[in-house]
Design an enzyme around this catalytic site. Structure first.
Site: not given
Length: 281
Positions: A97-100
């Site tokens: 979960d890094a939402k890049r």
């Protein structure tokens, strides 16, 4: 089969055998304190290893929140690397979960950080933001196809602020969120038993029947537990697409730490509640 087995196929099998539950690993300062741990690298490592030990051999998906590791710098990232490797070794699929979200070579570098098999942070899937235009995700889509990994694209998120972007209506009459779902359906066309390109869709959003959630891909659904949604709410929110929903529970499980048995029992309760709700549809 040529190449690695696609993420969607691996996820479908994990959901069918282990149950459709994703447990978050969110070691924020307040939760470390609740566990009686210091807000430092040692506390972070103890927290993460305990969660992995408790549930990685029995839940379908673990979802570490990268930011809570990154805040400790390189030593925190080292803990994240170890946690990802240990979780995958125990049989869990790892969604980073890094939402890049970026463009061009920068987006490609973000994708390589998490989706390239040679990366120390290699994960089964990555959360990404499409709000520089869906096409900006092309490098991540291409690498995911090549490496047998997946993406979860922010589409209809559970935070109230998201509506000003995601519910905005385009010139063609479709909302931005619906447009993202359409792109994902196109990515997954013809894939069996499940496509590898999923959407993030909040379980707290109520009736979503005006949206076509049948994208032939997984729907990562935050909001169960602390945010107020329950497993019983899932059929009403997701309708016929509920079989492809991967509900994420973080606080509802993690608040039972640092006892391994208590964490394990909480995860199994949520998994059974979700199985029951999905089976009723």
């Amino acid at each position: 089969m040529n190449g690695p087995e696609p993420f969607g196929a691996r996820l479908r099998r994990a959901m069918d055998t282990r149950g459709p539950l994703c447990v978050g690993i969110d070691p924020h300062a307040a939760l470390l304190a609740e566990w009686g741990l210091n807000d430092d690298v040692a506390g972070l490592e103890r927290f993460s290893r305990t969660v992995v030990e408790a549930v990685a051999d029995r839940v379908a998906v673990l979802k570490p929140q990268s930011a809570f590791f990154e805040r400790f710098g390189s030593r925190g990232v080292a803990v994240l690397e170890a946690s990802v490797a240990e979780a995958r070794a125990a049989g869990a699929l790892v969604v980073m979960d890094a939402k890049r979200g970026d463009i061009g070579s920068t987006m490609a570098a973000y994708a390589e950080s998490f989706l390239h098999p040679d990366s120390p942070l290699f994960s089964d899937a990555l959360t990404v933001s499409p709000y520089l235009g869906y096409g900006s995700l092309s490098p991540a889509v291409a690498l995911a196809r090549e490496s047998g990994t997946g993406l979860f694209v922010l589409a209809l998120t559970s935070n109230p602020e998201g509506g000003e972007v995601q519910h905005a209506v385009r010139a063609d009459g479709r909302s931005v969120g619906a447009t993202m779902l359409g792109h994902l359906a196109a990515e997954n066309a013809g894939q069996t038993p499940l496509g590898s390109f999923g959407a993030v869709v909040g379980a707290t959003l109520g009736d979503l029947s005006s949206y076509d959630l049948d994208i032939n891909g997984p729907l990562l659904a935050p909001g169960i537990g602390a945010q107020g949604a329950t497993a019983a709410d899932l059929p009403a929110v997701f309708g016929p697409a509920v079989r492809n929903v991967v509900p994420n529970v973080s606080r509802g499980v993690l608040r039972h730490g640092a006892d391994v048995v208590a964490l394990r029992d909480a995860a199994e309760r949520f998994a059974e509640e979700i199985r029951t709700a999905v089976a009723a549809v």
